[in-house]
Design a protein around this motif. Structure first.
Motif, PDB file in Angstrom:
ATOM      1  N   GLN A  47       0.816  -1.206   0.000  1.00  0.00           N
ATOM      2  CA  GLN A  47       0.000   0.000   0.000  1.00  0.00           C
ATOM      3  C   GLN A  47       0.854   1.261   0.000  1.00  0.00           C
ATOM      4  OE1 GLN A  47      -3.407  -0.085  -0.221  1.00  0.00           O
ATOM      5  NE2 GLN A  47      -3.081  -2.275  -0.476  1.00  0.00           N
ATOM      6  N   GLY A  48       2.101   1.137  -0.463  1.00  0.00           N
ATOM      7  CA  GLY A  48       3.041   2.257  -0.403  1.00  0.00           C
ATOM      8  C   GLY A  48       2.546   3.521  -1.076  1.00  0.00           C
ATOM      9  N   ALA A  49       1.942   3.385  -2.259  1.00  0.00           N
ATOM     10  CA  ALA A  49       1.460   4.567  -2.978  1.00  0.00           C
ATOM     11  C   ALA A  49       0.333   5.254  -2.215  1.00  0.00           C
ATOM     12  CB  ALA A  49       0.994   4.177  -4.379  1.00  0.00           C
ATOM     13  N   THR A  50      -0.550   4.462  -1.629  1.00  0.00           N
ATOM     14  CA  THR A  50      -1.650   5.020  -0.832  1.00  0.00           C
ATOM     15  C   THR A  50      -1.117   5.723   0.399  1.00  0.00           C
ATOM     16  OG1 THR A  50      -3.143   3.298  -1.607  1.00  0.00           O
ATOM     17  CG2 THR A  50      -3.767   4.437   0.424  1.00  0.00           C
ATOM     18  N   LYS A  51      -0.161   5.109   1.053  1.00  0.00           N
ATOM     19  CA  LYS A  51       0.433   5.694   2.256  1.00  0.00           C
ATOM     20  C   LYS A  51       1.166   6.991   1.923  1.00  0.00           C
ATOM     21  CE  LYS A  51       1.006   1.128   4.278  1.00  0.00           C
ATOM     22  NZ  LYS A  51       1.963   0.109   4.745  1.00  0.00           N
ATOM     23  N   LEU A  52       1.911   6.999   0.820  1.00  0.00           N
ATOM     24  CA  LEU A  52       2.630   8.196   0.403  1.00  0.00           C
ATOM     25  C   LEU A  52       1.646   9.327   0.096  1.00  0.00           C
ATOM     26  CD1 LEU A  52       5.287   9.614  -0.294  1.00  0.00           C
ATOM     27  CD2 LEU A  52       5.056   8.675  -2.611  1.00  0.00           C
ATOM     28  N   GLU A  53       0.578   9.011  -0.585  1.00  0.00           N
ATOM     29  CA  GLU A  53      -0.440  10.016  -0.906  1.00  0.00           C
ATOM     30  C   GLU A  53      -1.086  10.552   0.367  1.00  0.00           C
ATOM     31  OE1 GLU A  53      -2.470  12.652  -3.205  1.00  0.00           O
ATOM     32  OE2 GLU A  53      -0.830  11.352  -3.820  1.00  0.00           O
ATOM     33  N   MET A  54      -1.308   9.692   1.331  1.00  0.00           N
ATOM     34  CA  MET A  54      -1.879  10.119   2.611  1.00  0.00           C
ATOM     35  C   MET A  54      -0.943  11.105   3.308  1.00  0.00           C
ATOM     36  SD  MET A  54      -3.202   7.578   5.597  1.00  0.00           S
ATOM     37  CE  MET A  54      -3.981   8.150   7.074  1.00  0.00           C
ATOM     38  N   VAL A  55       0.328  10.776   3.360  1.00  0.00           N
ATOM     39  CA  VAL A  55       1.317  11.667   3.968  1.00  0.00           C
ATOM     40  C   VAL A  55       1.336  13.005   3.221  1.00  0.00           C
ATOM     41  CG1 VAL A  55       3.793  12.037   4.353  1.00  0.00           C
ATOM     42  CG2 VAL A  55       2.755   9.832   4.939  1.00  0.00           C
ATOM     43  N   LYS A  56       1.344  12.942   1.901  1.00  0.00           N
ATOM     44  CA  LYS A  56       1.362  14.163   1.092  1.00  0.00           C
ATOM     45  C   LYS A  56       0.149  15.033   1.388  1.00  0.00           C
ATOM     46  CE  LYS A  56       1.501  15.759  -3.712  1.00  0.00           C
ATOM     47  NZ  LYS A  56       1.531  15.334  -5.124  1.00  0.00           N
ATOM     48  N   GLU A  57      -1.029  14.441   1.380  1.00  0.00           N
ATOM     49  CA  GLU A  57      -2.248  15.205   1.621  1.00  0.00           C
ATOM     50  C   GLU A  57      -2.271  15.818   3.009  1.00  0.00           C
ATOM     51  OE1 GLU A  57      -5.827  13.153   0.505  1.00  0.00           O
ATOM     52  OE2 GLU A  57      -4.983  12.570  -1.431  1.00  0.00           O
ATOM     53  N   ILE A  58      -1.801  15.086   3.992  1.00  0.00           N
ATOM     54  CA  ILE A  58      -1.750  15.611   5.362  1.00  0.00           C
ATOM     55  C   ILE A  58      -0.807  16.804   5.431  1.00  0.00           C
ATOM     56  CG2 ILE A  58      -0.977  15.121   7.728  1.00  0.00           C
ATOM     57  CD1 ILE A  58      -2.036  12.204   7.217  1.00  0.00           C
ATOM     58  N   LEU A  59       0.389  16.648   4.879  1.00  0.00           N
ATOM     59  CA  LEU A  59       1.364  17.741   4.928  1.00  0.00           C
ATOM     60  C   LEU A  59       0.862  18.982   4.198  1.00  0.00           C
ATOM     61  CD1 LEU A  59       4.677  15.764   4.361  1.00  0.00           C
ATOM     62  CD2 LEU A  59       3.923  16.854   6.480  1.00  0.00           C
ATOM     63  N   ILE A  60       0.284  18.791   3.028  1.00  0.00           N
ATOM     64  CA  ILE A  60      -0.197  19.931   2.253  1.00  0.00           C
ATOM     65  C   ILE A  60      -1.403  20.583   2.930  1.00  0.00           C
ATOM     66  CG2 ILE A  60      -1.267  20.605   0.057  1.00  0.00           C
ATOM     67  CD1 ILE A  60       0.677  18.607  -1.293  1.00  0.00           C
ATOM     68  N   SER A  61      -2.227  19.800   3.607  1.00  0.00           N
ATOM     69  CA  SER A  61      -3.370  20.388   4.305  1.00  0.00           C
ATOM     70  C   SER A  61      -2.923  21.266   5.471  1.00  0.00           C
ATOM     71  CB  SER A  61      -4.329  19.307   4.797  1.00  0.00           C
ATOM     72  OG  SER A  61      -3.799  18.597   5.892  1.00  0.00           O
ATOM     73  N   VAL A  62      -1.790  20.938   6.039  1.00  0.00           N
ATOM     74  CA  VAL A  62      -1.257  21.728   7.148  1.00  0.00           C
ATOM     75  C   VAL A  62      -0.491  22.941   6.639  1.00  0.00           C
ATOM     76  CG1 VAL A  62       0.351  21.676   9.095  1.00  0.00           C
ATOM     77  CG2 VAL A  62      -1.162  19.739   8.690  1.00  0.00           C
ATOM     78  N   ASP A  63       0.264  22.748   5.540  1.00  0.00           N
ATOM     79  CA  ASP A  63       1.063  23.835   4.977  1.00  0.00           C
ATOM     80  C   ASP A  63       1.110  23.677   3.467  1.00  0.00           C
ATOM     81  OD1 ASP A  63       2.990  25.635   4.111  1.00  0.00           O
ATOM     82  OD2 ASP A  63       4.414  25.159   5.703  1.00  0.00           O
ATOM     83  N   SER A  64       0.352  24.501   2.777  1.00  0.00           N
ATOM     84  CA  SER A  64       0.277  24.379   1.315  1.00  0.00           C
ATOM     85  C   SER A  64       1.624  24.613   0.637  1.00  0.00           C
ATOM     86  CB  SER A  64      -0.761  25.343   0.753  1.00  0.00           C
ATOM     87  OG  SER A  64      -0.422  26.678   1.057  1.00  0.00           O
ATOM     88  N   GLY A  65       2.560  25.238   1.335  1.00  0.00           N
ATOM     89  CA  GLY A  65       3.894  25.460   0.794  1.00  0.00           C
ATOM     90  C   GLY A  65       4.659  24.172   0.537  1.00  0.00           C
ATOM     91  N   VAL A  66       4.208  23.087   1.143  1.00  0.00           N
ATOM     92  CA  VAL A  66       4.852  21.785   0.930  1.00  0.00           C
ATOM     93  C   VAL A  66       4.736  21.383  -0.538  1.00  0.00           C
ATOM     94  CG1 VAL A  66       4.722  19.323   1.509  1.00  0.00           C
ATOM     95  CG2 VAL A  66       4.539  21.027   3.318  1.00  0.00           C
ATOM     96  N   SER A  67       3.687  21.826  -1.206  1.00  0.00           N
ATOM     97  CA  SER A  67       3.499  21.486  -2.625  1.00  0.00           C
ATOM     98  C   SER A  67       4.716  21.854  -3.461  1.00  0.00           C
ATOM     99  CB  SER A  67       2.279  22.200  -3.200  1.00  0.00           C
ATOM    100  OG  SER A  67       1.119  21.732  -2.595  1.00  0.00           O
ATOM    101  N   ALA A  68       5.235  23.034  -3.229  1.00  0.00           N
ATOM    102  CA  ALA A  68       6.388  23.504  -4.002  1.00  0.00           C
ATOM    103  C   ALA A  68       7.644  22.692  -3.700  1.00  0.00           C
ATOM    104  CB  ALA A  68       6.635  24.983  -3.723  1.00  0.00           C
ATOM    105  N   MET A  69       7.708  22.131  -2.518  1.00  0.00           N
ATOM    106  CA  MET A  69       8.890  21.385  -2.101  1.00  0.00           C
ATOM    107  C   MET A  69       8.685  19.881  -2.209  1.00  0.00           C
ATOM    108  SD  MET A  69      11.038  23.689  -1.291  1.00  0.00           S
ATOM    109  CE  MET A  69      12.262  22.750  -0.421  1.00  0.00           C
ATOM    110  N   TRP A  70       7.525  19.447  -2.743  1.00  0.00           N
ATOM    111  CA  TRP A  70       7.175  18.037  -2.705  1.00  0.00           C
ATOM    112  C   TRP A  70       8.253  17.100  -3.262  1.00  0.00           C
ATOM    113  CZ3 TRP A  70       5.016  14.878   0.186  1.00  0.00           C
ATOM    114  CH2 TRP A  70       4.797  13.570  -0.214  1.00  0.00           C
ATOM    115  N   PRO A  71       8.909  17.388  -4.374  1.00  0.00           N
ATOM    116  CA  PRO A  71       9.933  16.439  -4.846  1.00  0.00           C
ATOM    117  C   PRO A  71      11.018  16.160  -3.798  1.00  0.00           C
ATOM    118  CG  PRO A  71       9.428  18.018  -6.557  1.00  0.00           C
ATOM    119  CD  PRO A  71       8.731  18.502  -5.307  1.00  0.00           C
TER     120      PRO A  71
END
Length: 75
Positions: free
Chosen positions: A30-54
């Motif tokens: 479930q790695g892809a699902t887990k990664l997406e969950m982490v991404k969504e949580i981080l971006i919901s807290v700080d949208s600036g994470v989007s720019a730094m996502w890579p």
């Protein structure tokens, strides 16, 4: 250098979040699902994470790889 500082500051948060997600979704494969969950949580807290996502994503990959090799995610 700012990116390095950001990642260093995020490390404890990422490790904690990864462990929490792994506890919530312990199933293998479930790695892809887990990664997406982490991404969504981080971006919901700080949208600036989007720019730094890579950079954040590659850090998460390194953390998960190390935890898998060390057996931290054994069930």
């Amino acid at each position: 250098m700012d990116k390095i500082k950001l990642i260093i500051n995020l490390l404890p948060i990422l490790i904690s979040l990864i462990k929490s997600v792994e506890t919530a979704l312990p199933e293998k494969g479930q790695g892809a699902t887990k990664l997406e969950m982490v991404k969504e949580i981080l971006i919901s807290v700080d949208s600036g994470v989007s720019a730094m996502w890579p950079f954040v994503e590659s850090t998460i990959t390194a953390i998960v790889k190390a935890m898998n090799v060390s057996g931290a995610f054994k069930h």
